[in-house]
Design a protein around this motif. Structure first.
Motif, PDB file in Angstrom:
ATOM      1  N   ALA A  47       0.838  -1.050   0.029  1.00 54.18           N
ATOM      2  CA  ALA A  47      -0.109   0.067  -0.099  1.00 54.18           C
ATOM      3  C   ALA A  47       0.888   1.435   0.057  1.00 54.18           C
ATOM      4  O   ALA A  47       0.645   2.214  -0.765  1.00 54.18           O
ATOM      5  CB  ALA A  47      -0.923   0.078   1.226  1.00 54.18           C
ATOM      6  N   VAL A  48       2.136   1.213   0.636  1.00 55.12           N
ATOM      7  CA  VAL A  48       2.785   2.249   0.849  1.00 55.12           C
ATOM      8  C   VAL A  48       3.470   2.602  -0.381  1.00 55.12           C
ATOM      9  O   VAL A  48       3.611   3.588  -0.781  1.00 55.12           O
ATOM     10  CB  VAL A  48       3.896   2.199   2.000  1.00 55.12           C
ATOM     11  N   ALA A  50       2.712   1.513  -3.421  1.00 57.18           N
ATOM     12  CA  ALA A  50       1.790   2.048  -4.342  1.00 57.18           C
ATOM     13  C   ALA A  50       1.250   3.632  -4.186  1.00 57.18           C
ATOM     14  O   ALA A  50       1.610   4.392  -5.242  1.00 57.18           O
ATOM     15  CB  ALA A  50       0.367   1.189  -4.523  1.00 57.18           C
ATOM     16  N   ASN A  51       1.428   4.076  -3.097  1.00 57.25           N
ATOM     17  CA  ASN A  51       0.909   5.396  -2.610  1.00 57.25           C
ATOM     18  C   ASN A  51       1.979   6.361  -3.109  1.00 57.25           C
ATOM     19  O   ASN A  51       1.891   7.325  -3.836  1.00 57.25           O
ATOM     20  CB  ASN A  51       0.771   5.568  -1.244  1.00 57.25           C
ATOM     21  N   ILE A  52       3.312   5.947  -2.905  1.00 59.00           N
ATOM     22  CA  ILE A  52       4.571   6.552  -3.148  1.00 59.00           C
ATOM     23  C   ILE A  52       4.607   6.584  -4.870  1.00 59.00           C
ATOM     24  O   ILE A  52       5.013   7.768  -5.191  1.00 59.00           O
ATOM     25  CB  ILE A  52       5.721   5.984  -2.674  1.00 59.00           C
ATOM     26  N   LYS A  54       2.243   6.151  -7.025  1.00 56.79           N
ATOM     27  CA  LYS A  54       1.317   7.163  -7.435  1.00 56.79           C
ATOM     28  C   LYS A  54       1.427   8.644  -7.351  1.00 56.79           C
ATOM     29  O   LYS A  54       1.411   9.481  -8.125  1.00 56.79           O
ATOM     30  CB  LYS A  54      -0.056   6.819  -6.647  1.00 56.79           C
ATOM     31  N   THR A  55       2.089   9.198  -6.179  1.00 57.12           N
ATOM     32  CA  THR A  55       2.389  10.316  -5.925  1.00 57.12           C
ATOM     33  C   THR A  55       3.517  10.699  -6.801  1.00 57.12           C
ATOM     34  O   THR A  55       3.639  12.056  -7.261  1.00 57.12           O
ATOM     35  CB  THR A  55       3.112  10.561  -4.326  1.00 57.12           C
ATOM     36  N   SER A  58       2.141  11.891 -10.222  1.00 60.28           N
ATOM     37  CA  SER A  58       1.273  12.815 -10.350  1.00 60.28           C
ATOM     38  C   SER A  58       1.722  13.954 -11.126  1.00 60.28           C
ATOM     39  O   SER A  58       2.680  14.133 -11.365  1.00 60.28           O
ATOM     40  CB  SER A  58       0.906  13.224  -8.938  1.00 60.28           C
ATOM     41  N   LEU A  85       5.735  10.859   3.430  1.00 60.32           N
ATOM     42  CA  LEU A  85       4.650   9.930   2.744  1.00 60.32           C
ATOM     43  C   LEU A  85       4.491   8.624   3.395  1.00 60.32           C
ATOM     44  O   LEU A  85       3.271   8.243   3.663  1.00 60.32           O
ATOM     45  CB  LEU A  85       4.972   9.633   1.160  1.00 60.32           C
ATOM     46  N   LYS A  89       0.920   7.913   5.211  1.00 70.82           N
ATOM     47  CA  LYS A  89       0.208   6.719   4.995  1.00 70.82           C
ATOM     48  C   LYS A  89      -0.086   5.732   6.012  1.00 70.82           C
ATOM     49  O   LYS A  89      -0.930   4.863   6.334  1.00 70.82           O
ATOM     50  CB  LYS A  89       0.737   5.899   3.863  1.00 70.82           C
ATOM     51  N   ARG A  92      -2.476   7.020   8.942  1.00 68.80           N
ATOM     52  CA  ARG A  92      -3.895   7.615   8.489  1.00 68.80           C
ATOM     53  C   ARG A  92      -4.893   6.809   9.234  1.00 68.80           C
ATOM     54  O   ARG A  92      -5.840   7.387   9.756  1.00 68.80           O
ATOM     55  CB  ARG A  92      -4.071   7.511   7.188  1.00 68.80           C
TER      56      ARG A  92
END
Length: 97
Positions: A47-48, A50-52, A54-55, A58, A85, A89, A92
């Motif tokens: 999850a982390v 993918a978030n990084i 994705k960021t 961006s 980040l 994450k 959260r």
């Protein structure tokens, strides 16, 4: 109930911080830690990771070629932004309720 009893009761509702956050904080405090080691720590939390990525991809960064690996994302963002980040994450869930 006393204030102390109320606090003890609320402790049971706390959500633990993911291990990746603790490992990353320890690694960043080590002056000999490399970016490769930081990316190795992060890659174990999908999850982390993918978030990084994705960021990184961006519109804010406006890259011509999208980042496809966590190693590239860590190198591009740098330690400070990676820590922010991952911490955001990872914590959260604890603060959302």
């Amino acid at each position: 109930m006393t204030r102390l009893q109320d606090m003890i009761k609320e402790i049971r509702n706390l959500v633990p911080v993911p291990a990746v956050v603790n490992q990353l904080m320890a690694a960043v405090d080590d002056p000999d830690c490399s970016m490769a080691h930081i990316s190795e720590i992060i890659q174990y939390d999908p999850a982390v990771t993918a978030n990084i990525i994705k960021t990184c991809n961006s519109a804010y960064f406006g890259l011509a070629n999208p980042v496809e690996s966590i190693k590239d994302a860590v190198a591009l963002l740098g330690t400070d932004q990676i820590v922010e980040l991952v911490f955001l994450k990872g914590t959260r869930q604890a603060f959302s309720s």
